[in-house]
Design a protein around this motif. Sequence first.
Motif, PDB file in Angstrom:
ATOM      1  N   ARG A 189       0.812  -1.066  -0.053  1.00  0.00           N
ATOM      2  CA  ARG A 189      -0.138  -0.155  -0.060  1.00  0.00           C
ATOM      3  C   ARG A 189       0.898   1.304   0.160  1.00  0.00           C
ATOM      4  NH1 ARG A 189      -4.172  -0.327   4.838  1.00  0.00           N
ATOM      5  NH2 ARG A 189      -4.249   1.997   4.202  1.00  0.00           N
TER       6      ARG A 189
ATOM      7  N   ASP B 226      -5.594  -5.147   1.065  1.00  0.00           N
ATOM      8  CA  ASP B 226      -5.203  -5.162   2.554  1.00  0.00           C
ATOM      9  C   ASP B 226      -6.448  -5.296   3.439  1.00  0.00           C
ATOM     10  OD1 ASP B 226      -3.621  -5.137   4.553  1.00  0.00           O
ATOM     11  OD2 ASP B 226      -2.842  -3.010   4.652  1.00  0.00           O
TER      12      ASP B 226
ATOM     13  N   TYR C 139      -6.902  -1.262  -2.903  1.00  0.00           N
ATOM     14  CA  TYR C 139      -6.167   0.153  -2.693  1.00  0.00           C
ATOM     15  C   TYR C 139      -5.593   0.552  -3.689  1.00  0.00           C
ATOM     16  CZ  TYR C 139      -6.607  -0.066   2.366  1.00  0.00           C
ATOM     17  OH  TYR C 139      -7.360   0.001   3.740  1.00  0.00           O
TER      18      TYR C 139
END
Length: 374
Positions: A121, A176, A192
């Motif tokens: 991320r 995630d 994401y």
Amino acid sequence: MFKLGLIINPIAGIGGSVALKGSDGEGIAEKAMALGAVAKSNDRAKQALEILKPYQEQITIYTVNNDMGEYTAKALGFNYQIIHQVDQDKTTAQDTEDAVDALLAQNIDLLLFAGGDGTARNVCAKVGDTFPVLGIPAGCKIHSGVYAVTPKAAGRIVELMVTNQLVTLTEADVMDIDESLFREGVVKAKRYGEMQVPAELRYVQAVKAGGKESDELVLQDIAADVINKMEDELYVIGSGSTTAFLMEELGLDNTLLGVDVIQDHALIASDITEPELYNLITEAANGVKLVITLIGGQGHIFGRGNQQLSPRVIRAIGKDNITIIATKTKINALNNRPLIADTGDGELDQELSGYMSITTGYNDQVLYPVSSPE
């Protein structure tokens, strides 16, 4: 000269072996180390880079000081340049993002990073889908499709690029979950973004297949088979939705991403840490059995979300005492790819390789290949 960018999240996955489910969150890394956890992400990165040692004269590594890359590159004898400095005592997500900016300014050919979904991320926040990246799996949570299936597989992909072989780029999801909710047994995954990764399907993992098993009748048959064979041994129950169903059938509380221990159909240890588990099994008077499942879409049986099952724990239990459970639907979704044992111990991975029996129903087993990391 191939310009390889390297970022290592030195605390990635550090909470796994002590049942903290990862390293995200304020104070989690410190708590994990206080419990005796040892950081392993540099060792994972080393496994990947060792594949590239024959090509050292063709590679320059651009990296971060200390254990975010420098130590590993130096230990393996690579030519390297430090292009970003961080506080050596404590690294943060912001350090990763700042390092990405510094690496991209060097016109690198590929950004290689070691970590888990949180690290992915951080990288994605800076790179998006504009630049090729590749992840070395080193965290507890590896849901994202930007990671190689094993550290050595990551090295093989970079090797293809260094030797000018044709490698296709594709876009892979960055996923995630919320670790704070996960520690309470709630799985909440979120997408994401996407990043570009080299599309070598032998070496790059699929996004983890999520969701509850749909065929409850099959799961009931699997659970009935395991329960019917239970005697007075200690039973170590690994993580995953399939093993969770087994615990549900036993009427016992379950740790979704964790390891529980039962004996005589009673829960004697919940969400146990690696040191606690090792002590428990080495003191067991009537033997120990391990029940695990595979990660849907990926095929890992060790090395993903079950770091409590360390090499010494697995050796103490013994290969012959391992029961793998899975539906045939889950196995077929692997498209004939082998199961993967990625314990972090190459010798043990080889010992686990070969064909193992998978319980797929009541008195129903199939033989399926298990492979060590490439």
